[in-house]
Scaffold this motif. Structure first.
Motif, mmCIF file in Angstrom:
data_model
loop_
_atom_site.group_PDB
_atom_site.id
_atom_site.type_symbol
_atom_site.label_atom_id
_atom_site.label_comp_id
_atom_site.label_asym_id
_atom_site.label_seq_id
_atom_site.Cartn_x
_atom_site.Cartn_y
_atom_site.Cartn_z
ATOM 1 N N ARG A 341 1.508 -5.358 -12.829
ATOM 2 C CA ARG A 341 2.542 -5.356 -11.652
ATOM 3 C C ARG A 341 3.197 -3.905 -11.531
ATOM 4 N NH1 ARG A 341 5.014 -8.126 -7.787
ATOM 5 N NH2 ARG A 341 2.887 -8.998 -7.534
ATOM 6 N N GLU A 342 3.672 -3.209 -12.764
ATOM 7 C CA GLU A 342 4.086 -1.848 -13.052
ATOM 8 C C GLU A 342 3.022 -1.045 -12.419
ATOM 9 O OE1 GLU A 342 7.274 -2.369 -16.475
ATOM 10 O OE2 GLU A 342 5.133 -1.679 -16.862
ATOM 11 N N ARG A 343 1.681 -1.152 -12.909
ATOM 12 C CA ARG A 343 0.758 0.008 -12.402
ATOM 13 C C ARG A 343 0.269 -0.216 -10.714
ATOM 14 N NH1 ARG A 343 -3.087 3.059 -14.465
ATOM 15 N NH2 ARG A 343 -2.523 2.486 -16.661
ATOM 16 N N GLU A 344 0.349 -1.508 -10.218
ATOM 17 C CA GLU A 344 0.071 -1.682 -9.070
ATOM 18 C C GLU A 344 1.366 -0.785 -8.023
ATOM 19 O OE1 GLU A 344 -0.925 -5.545 -6.095
ATOM 20 O OE2 GLU A 344 0.429 -5.584 -7.960
ATOM 21 N N ILE A 345 2.497 -1.096 -8.613
ATOM 22 C CA ILE A 345 3.741 -0.477 -7.892
ATOM 23 C C ILE A 345 3.824 0.962 -7.999
ATOM 24 C CG2 ILE A 345 6.460 -0.288 -8.088
ATOM 25 C CD1 ILE A 345 6.453 -3.388 -8.568
ATOM 26 N N ALA A 346 3.262 1.459 -9.088
ATOM 27 C CA ALA A 346 3.387 2.873 -9.631
ATOM 28 C C ALA A 346 2.374 3.622 -8.673
ATOM 29 C CB ALA A 346 3.183 3.165 -11.143
ATOM 30 N N THR A 347 1.296 3.099 -8.543
ATOM 31 C CA THR A 347 0.076 3.579 -7.676
ATOM 32 C C THR A 347 0.590 3.906 -6.440
ATOM 33 O OG1 THR A 347 -1.625 2.606 -9.276
ATOM 34 C CG2 THR A 347 -2.215 3.367 -7.165
ATOM 35 N N LEU A 348 1.076 2.748 -5.690
ATOM 36 C CA LEU A 348 1.485 2.777 -4.510
ATOM 37 C C LEU A 348 2.710 3.959 -4.225
ATOM 38 C CD1 LEU A 348 1.838 -0.852 -3.655
ATOM 39 C CD2 LEU A 348 0.295 0.615 -2.483
ATOM 40 N N ALA A 350 3.166 6.411 -6.073
ATOM 41 C CA ALA A 350 2.595 7.791 -6.049
ATOM 42 C C ALA A 350 1.985 8.318 -4.982
ATOM 43 C CB ALA A 350 1.658 7.752 -7.394
ATOM 44 N N ARG A 351 1.378 7.242 -3.966
ATOM 45 C CA ARG A 351 0.843 7.752 -2.877
ATOM 46 C C ARG A 351 1.693 7.799 -1.754
ATOM 47 N NH1 ARG A 351 -4.089 3.555 -4.283
ATOM 48 N NH2 ARG A 351 -5.672 5.174 -5.457
ATOM 49 N N GLY A 352 3.019 7.668 -1.877
ATOM 50 C CA GLY A 352 3.944 7.875 -1.119
ATOM 51 C C GLY A 352 4.533 6.598 -0.384
ATOM 52 N N VAL A 353 4.359 5.569 -0.872
ATOM 53 C CA VAL A 353 4.764 4.277 -0.125
ATOM 54 C C VAL A 353 6.284 4.005 -0.438
ATOM 55 C CG1 VAL A 353 4.449 1.700 0.036
ATOM 56 C CG2 VAL A 353 2.436 3.338 -0.138
ATOM 57 N N THR A 354 6.901 3.904 0.338
ATOM 58 C CA THR A 354 8.322 3.519 0.182
ATOM 59 C C THR A 354 8.535 2.142 -0.739
ATOM 60 O OG1 THR A 354 9.025 2.394 2.191
ATOM 61 C CG2 THR A 354 8.983 4.704 2.038
ATOM 62 N N ALA A 355 9.946 2.190 -1.314
ATOM 63 C CA ALA A 355 10.174 0.712 -1.964
ATOM 64 C C ALA A 355 10.215 -0.224 -1.132
ATOM 65 C CB ALA A 355 11.344 0.889 -2.824
ATOM 66 N N LYS A 356 10.555 -0.049 0.194
ATOM 67 C CA LYS A 356 10.771 -1.294 1.226
ATOM 68 C C LYS A 356 9.365 -1.765 1.757
ATOM 69 C CE LYS A 356 12.843 -2.203 5.578
ATOM 70 N NZ LYS A 356 13.621 -1.863 6.899
ATOM 71 N N GLU A 357 8.409 -0.696 1.626
ATOM 72 C CA GLU A 357 7.020 -1.017 2.227
ATOM 73 C C GLU A 357 6.393 -1.470 0.655
ATOM 74 O OE1 GLU A 357 6.395 2.667 5.271
ATOM 75 O OE2 GLU A 357 5.853 2.940 3.165
ATOM 76 N N ILE A 358 6.795 -1.324 -0.163
ATOM 77 C CA ILE A 358 6.068 -1.750 -1.387
ATOM 78 C C ILE A 358 6.450 -3.334 -1.627
ATOM 79 C CG2 ILE A 358 5.892 -2.046 -4.014
ATOM 80 C CD1 ILE A 358 6.313 0.947 -3.765
ATOM 81 N N GLY A 359 7.923 -3.544 -1.573
ATOM 82 C CA GLY A 359 8.270 -4.848 -1.126
ATOM 83 C C GLY A 359 7.626 -5.809 -0.386
ATOM 84 N N ALA A 360 7.512 -5.484 0.823
ATOM 85 C CA ALA A 360 6.910 -5.907 2.046
ATOM 86 C C ALA A 360 5.144 -6.288 1.521
ATOM 87 C CB ALA A 360 6.857 -5.303 3.094
ATOM 88 N N ALA A 361 4.839 -5.327 1.245
ATOM 89 C CA ALA A 361 3.224 -5.534 0.721
ATOM 90 C C ALA A 361 2.984 -6.606 -0.352
ATOM 91 C CB ALA A 361 2.667 -4.385 0.439
ATOM 92 N N LEU A 362 3.945 -6.640 -1.355
ATOM 93 C CA LEU A 362 3.677 -7.281 -2.604
ATOM 94 C C LEU A 362 4.534 -8.757 -2.750
ATOM 95 C CD1 LEU A 362 3.551 -4.678 -5.462
ATOM 96 C CD2 LEU A 362 1.683 -5.483 -4.037
ATOM 97 N N GLY A 363 5.381 -8.961 -1.415
ATOM 98 C CA GLY A 363 6.075 -10.229 -1.571
ATOM 99 C C GLY A 363 7.494 -10.183 -2.359
ATOM 100 N N ILE A 364 8.055 -8.916 -2.635
ATOM 101 C CA ILE A 364 9.012 -8.703 -3.579
ATOM 102 C C ILE A 364 10.247 -8.073 -2.872
ATOM 103 C CG2 ILE A 364 7.775 -8.893 -5.636
ATOM 104 C CD1 ILE A 364 8.027 -5.986 -6.003
ATOM 105 N N SER A 365 11.307 -7.891 -3.291
ATOM 106 C CA SER A 365 12.400 -7.115 -2.833
ATOM 107 C C SER A 365 12.321 -5.556 -2.993
ATOM 108 C CB SER A 365 13.674 -7.625 -3.141
ATOM 109 O OG SER A 365 14.263 -7.430 -4.452
ATOM 110 N N PRO A 366 12.835 -4.870 -2.076
ATOM 111 C CA PRO A 366 12.796 -3.608 -2.364
ATOM 112 C C PRO A 366 13.630 -3.280 -3.628
ATOM 113 C CG PRO A 366 13.395 -3.835 -0.171
ATOM 114 C CD PRO A 366 13.532 -4.924 -0.843
ATOM 115 N N ARG A 367 14.613 -3.870 -3.980
ATOM 116 C CA ARG A 367 15.559 -3.565 -5.181
ATOM 117 C C ARG A 367 14.574 -3.861 -6.362
ATOM 118 N NH1 ARG A 367 21.370 -5.459 -7.296
ATOM 119 N NH2 ARG A 367 21.679 -4.340 -8.607
#
Length: 394
Positions: A341-348, A350-367
């Motif tokens: 999960r850390e690698r998945e979030i880190a990769t996103l 590093a490519r410029g995806v915001t915390a909010k967008e990462i949360g929406a994509a992975l089904g987790i909260s931005p926090r």
């Protein structure tokens, strides 16, 4: 006597007008001659001013004296006409001075003193949240800082008919912290809220620091460099050396220690505490490429509790070591293990995806996404998305 009263009022009027040098000249010689109620009235803002001009040790000491008197007088006779402010204001000045001087653990511990007051009013909640938010920011827990500072902002909004100084500083600090945490939508929202406030020139320069970090983390380092550079001049022009040093440090952190170096000597004289001198030393050591000096500075920052600052400096030392060894690898270091999960979030990220967008994509909260990302930063010894992308070979 009447002369002291006149001089105190002159000093307070000068403070309201942003005349920093006049405040120091007028209030310093008389502060110890004032009666207790007047000492509280003048001591609290003077303590804050000491912090802003780079003397946080003096600020914390003065605020501690004001707070001891303030809480005793308040418990004897709450809200008298001679000092209508709540003693949590003096406590806030004390804790902010401690955190800025490098006594972060003390500041966090002293914040709990606010719980001793029986009143449950917005100003008490606001001061307590600002203390915790500022101490968390200095400690490097930017997620907690954003939460606490946003809470403070909302409480301050309810205490005054129009957004004022404390609303401004809470929202501006929250904006800068959110930006550095990768939560750019939240950073922009807090920034726009900060601009609603009627703010004194002494504090207004933080606008540039918050905007600079939004630009830097949005992938526009050129514009960020211009904004940080202008912020240094704005802060110095208003007499705020604390914010000027923070803007100077930001320039070095986004890769321009050579631009920051020319102002270091100008700002070093008279600076107190352990954190501000370390920020200036970091600029010089990074410019020289002195890896050993950077490691020593990181150790000093760790000792203050400024964990994020220490990670930033340690990452610079590690980057120097990698460049000198001429080993460029796109692979993760062998001694660092990221979870899937850390690698998945880190990769996103590093490519410029915001915390909010990462949360929406992975089904987790931005926090939750931000918390995972902070753990990745710690494991890889990086402090920005640019360094994260380099460490992951993206």
């Amino acid at each position: 006597d009447a002369r002291l009263g006149i001089e105190m009022q002159r000093g307070l009027y000068a403070l309201a007008a942003g005349a920093v040098a006049t405040v120091i000249t007028v209030l310093e010689p008389i502060i110890d001659s004032l009666d207790e109620a007047s000492f509280v009235v003048a001591g609290e803002p003077l303590a804050h001013l000491y912090v802003f001009i780079g003397r946080p040790v003096a600020g914390a000491q003065l605020a501690a004296r004001a707070y001891d008197i303030h809480q005793r007088l308040w418990l004897e006779d709450p809200a008298p006409a001679s000092y209508p402010s709540h003693p949590s204001g003096s406590l806030m000045a004390k804790c902010i001075g401690q955190a800025t001087a490098g006594r972060i653990a003390d500041a966090i511990a002293r914040a709990r003193d606010a719980d001793r007051f029986e009143e449950r009013v917005d100003v008490l909640h606001a001061h307590r949240s600002l203390i915790r938010g500022y101490a968390s920011l200095r400690a490097g827990d930017r997620t907690e800082a954003v939460v606490a500072l946003t809470r403070a902002m909302h409480h301050y909004e309810r205490t005054t008919p129009a957004p004022g100084q404390l609303f401004y500083i809470s929202s501006a600090l929250a904006s800068a912290a959110a930006a550095q945490n990768g939560a750019l939508d939240e950073a922009r929202a807090r920034y726009e809220q900060s601009r609603r406030a009627d703010v004194a020139p002494l504090l207004a320069g933080y606008d540039g620091i918050a905007r600079g970090w939004i630009l830097a983390e949005s992938g526009d380092p050129g514009a960020a460099t211009e904004v940080f550079t202008a912020a240094i001049d704005d802060c110095l022009g208003a007499g705020n050396r604390l914010f000027a040093i923070e803007a100077l440090s930001a320039l070095a952190r986004i890769g321009h220690p050579e631009l920051a170096l020319a102002r270091v000597d100008e700002l070093r004289a008279g600076i107190q505490g352990d954190i501000l001198p370390a920020w200036l030393d970091h600029i010089e050591a990074k410019h020289r490429g002195a890896a050993a000096a950077l490691t020593a500075i990181a150790d000093r920052l760790d000792a203050t509790g400024a964990r994020h600052d220490a990670r930033v400096v340690r990452a610079d030392a590690a980057a120097l070591g990698r460049r000198r060894a001429r080993t460029v690898s796109a692979e993760e270091p062998a001694d660092v293990a990221l979870t899937d999960r850390e690698r998945e979030i880190a990769t996103l990220a590093a490519r410029g995806v915001t915390a909010k967008e990462i949360g929406a994509a992975l089904g987790i909260s931005p926090r939750t996404a931000s918390n995972h990302l902070q753990r990745v930063y710690g494991k890889l010894g990086v402090s920005s998305r640019r360094e994260l992308a380099e460490a992951l070979g993206i």
